[in-house]
Design an enzyme around this catalytic site. Structure first.
Site, PDB file in Angstrom:
ATOM      1  N   ASN A 263       5.262  12.828   4.543  1.00  0.00           N
ATOM      2  CA  ASN A 263       6.764  12.240   5.043  1.00  0.00           C
ATOM      3  C   ASN A 263       7.508  13.882   4.925  1.00  0.00           C
ATOM      4  OD1 ASN A 263       8.787  11.766   4.841  1.00  0.00           O
ATOM      5  ND2 ASN A 263       8.230   9.472   3.366  1.00  0.00           N
ATOM      6  N   TRP A 264       8.559  14.367   5.524  1.00  0.00           N
ATOM      7  CA  TRP A 264       8.752  15.778   4.799  1.00  0.00           C
ATOM      8  C   TRP A 264       9.837  15.155   3.933  1.00  0.00           C
ATOM      9  CZ3 TRP A 264       8.227  19.557   9.460  1.00  0.00           C
ATOM     10  CH2 TRP A 264       6.623  20.183   9.573  1.00  0.00           C
ATOM     11  N   LYS A 265      10.280  13.882   4.097  1.00  0.00           N
ATOM     12  CA  LYS A 265      12.144  13.803   4.298  1.00  0.00           C
ATOM     13  C   LYS A 265      12.860  14.891   3.662  1.00  0.00           C
ATOM     14  CE  LYS A 265       9.424  11.505   0.233  1.00  0.00           C
ATOM     15  NZ  LYS A 265       9.141  10.317  -1.247  1.00  0.00           N
TER      16      LYS A 265
ATOM     17  N   HIS B  88      11.668   2.532   3.602  1.00  0.00           N
ATOM     18  CA  HIS B  88      11.200   3.967   2.953  1.00  0.00           C
ATOM     19  C   HIS B  88      11.983   3.069   1.359  1.00  0.00           C
ATOM     20  CE1 HIS B  88      10.473   7.124   0.302  1.00  0.00           C
ATOM     21  NE2 HIS B  88       9.240   7.030   0.853  1.00  0.00           N
TER      22      HIS B  88
ATOM     23  N   GLU C 241      13.316   5.286  -0.994  1.00  0.00           N
ATOM     24  CA  GLU C 241      14.444   6.035  -0.694  1.00  0.00           C
ATOM     25  C   GLU C 241      15.551   5.045   0.177  1.00  0.00           C
ATOM     26  OE1 GLU C 241      12.501   9.453  -0.206  1.00  0.00           O
ATOM     27  OE2 GLU C 241      11.878   9.287  -2.256  1.00  0.00           O
TER      28      GLU C 241
ATOM     29  N   GLU D 147       3.869   1.516  -1.122  1.00  0.00           N
ATOM     30  CA  GLU D 147       4.658   3.009  -1.862  1.00  0.00           C
ATOM     31  C   GLU D 147       4.654   1.944  -3.034  1.00  0.00           C
ATOM     32  OE1 GLU D 147       4.529   6.162   0.447  1.00  0.00           O
ATOM     33  OE2 GLU D 147       6.818   5.499   0.529  1.00  0.00           O
TER      34      GLU D 147
ATOM     35  N   GLY E 178       7.317  10.631  -5.768  1.00  0.00           N
ATOM     36  CA  GLY E 178       7.599  11.667  -6.140  1.00  0.00           C
ATOM     37  C   GLY E 178       7.153  11.682  -7.840  1.00  0.00           C
TER      38      GLY E 178
ATOM     39  N   SER F 181       2.210   9.851  -4.449  1.00  0.00           N
ATOM     40  CA  SER F 181       2.070  11.018  -5.674  1.00  0.00           C
ATOM     41  C   SER F 181       0.597  10.919  -4.769  1.00  0.00           C
ATOM     42  CB  SER F 181       2.212  10.922  -6.739  1.00  0.00           C
ATOM     43  OG  SER F 181       3.315  10.859  -7.052  1.00  0.00           O
TER      44      SER F 181
ATOM     45  N   GLY G  34       3.967  12.502   0.583  1.00  0.00           N
ATOM     46  CA  GLY G  34       5.637  12.931   0.603  1.00  0.00           C
ATOM     47  C   GLY G  34       5.255  14.252   0.197  1.00  0.00           C
ATOM     48  N   GLY G  35       5.909  15.178  -1.098  1.00  0.00           N
ATOM     49  CA  GLY G  35       5.592  15.875  -1.875  1.00  0.00           C
ATOM     50  C   GLY G  35       4.124  17.282  -1.461  1.00  0.00           C
TER      51      GLY G  35
HETATM   52  P1  PGA Z   1       5.480  11.163  -2.660  1.00  0.00           P
HETATM   53  O1  PGA Z   1       5.966  10.728  -1.328  1.00  0.00           O
HETATM   54  O2  PGA Z   1       3.865  11.266  -2.116  1.00  0.00           O
HETATM   55  O3  PGA Z   1       5.778  12.632  -2.538  1.00  0.00           O
HETATM   56  O4  PGA Z   1       4.975  10.086  -3.726  1.00  0.00           O
HETATM   57  C1  PGA Z   1       5.135   9.319  -0.845  1.00  0.00           C
HETATM   58  C2  PGA Z   1       6.595   8.903   0.718  1.00  0.00           C
HETATM   59  O5  PGA Z   1       8.058   8.615  -0.421  1.00  0.00           O
HETATM   60  O6  PGA Z   1       6.303   8.592   1.320  1.00  0.00           O
END
Ligand code: PGA
Length: 253
Positions: A9-11, A96, A98, A168, A174, A214, A235-236
């Site tokens: 997930n590149w956000k 998600h 977010e 999650e 993050g 993470s 994500g990251g």
């Molecule tokens: P993260 O994000 O790996 O940066 O914690 C995961 C996500 O929000 O899908």
């Protein structure tokens, strides 16, 4: 037997040129394409079609990060499931944390988005998970159960098997604070039990449950070794080809 899925997930990251470069780096690193693990990348909307073009002769799947609950019409700024399907998308993230936190998405809306995705033959990656205060209060199982009931449990059995669930925990996203493998397995087993109670064991055993929060090259092996962890939503660590590739390899072990 569930095939593990590792989804990046590149956000809201990368320019167009950087997105294509990352795609190239990933494809180069993946060759020969690993058996037994499915890989998906989820770039921002404007890059979907050019990334689709790059991956079209490979087993890598394309995912989007959100979709509208409406199919078409006067909804300025929105992107719909039929549009994503026509752009070559396979997976779409729904709910998600977010989106829940910053855009007020919850409950009935997420059920509508799930329906919209499925109606366009997209595979929803439905996210659930608790904020820190809820875990500290020991209400995390209740909250995740409610999120599943509100967003998914209206679906018939033949539709729920198309859904990927991503657990999650919000406190792990993050933050560099990963759930321990034991915490992840405990919640994933709980989620599978909810699926079994609602749809029966046979259906519950088919649904893939990803862990997210993470995930990195150092912790992926131990997380993916858990019986009910069927891969990761990353994500990251998906923004760096070398690290994402290590995570994909961990899922293939
Ligand atoms: P993260 O994000 O790996 O940066 O914690 C995961 C996500 O929000 O899908």
């Amino acid at each position: 037997m569930r095939t593990k899925l590792v989804a990046g997930n590149w956000k809201m990251n990368k320019t167009a040129a950087e997105a294509l470069q990352l795609t190239d780096e990933l494809l180069n690193g993946l060759r020969p394409f690993p058996a037994g693990v499915e890989v998906a990348i989820m770039p921002p909307f404007p890059y979907l079609m050019s990334v689709a073009e790059k991956i079209k002769t490979t087993p890598v799947k394309l995912g989007a990060q959100n979709c509208s609950e409406h199919p078409w019409g006067a909804y300025t700024g929105e992107v719909s499931a039929p549009m994503l399907k026509s752009a070559g998308v396979t997976y779409v993230i729904i709910g998600h944390s977010e989106r829940r936190q910053y855009f007020g998405e919850e409950g009935a809306l997420l059920a509508q988005k799930t329906d919209a995705a499925l109606a366009s033959q997209l595979l929803p990656v439905f996210c659930c998970g608790e904020p820190l205060v809820v875990r500290e209060d020991n209400r995390h199982f209740d909250l995740v159960k409610m999120q599943l009931e509100e967003g998914l449990f209206h679906l018939p059995p033949e539709a729920i098997t198309k859904v990927v669930i991503a657990y999650e925990p919000v406190w792990a996203i993050g933050t560099g604070k990963t759930a321990t493998p034991a915490q992840a397995q405990e919640m994933h087993a709980f989620i599978r039990r909810q699926l079994a109670d609602k749809y029966g064991n046979q259906v519950a055993e088919q649904v893939r449950i990803l862990y997210g929060g993470s995930v990195n090259a150092a912790n992926a092996n131990s997380l993916f070794a858990c019986a009910d962890v069927d891969g990761g939503l990353v994500g990251g660590a998906s923004l760096k080809a070398a690290e994402f590739l290590q995570i994909v390899r961990a899922a293939g072990n």
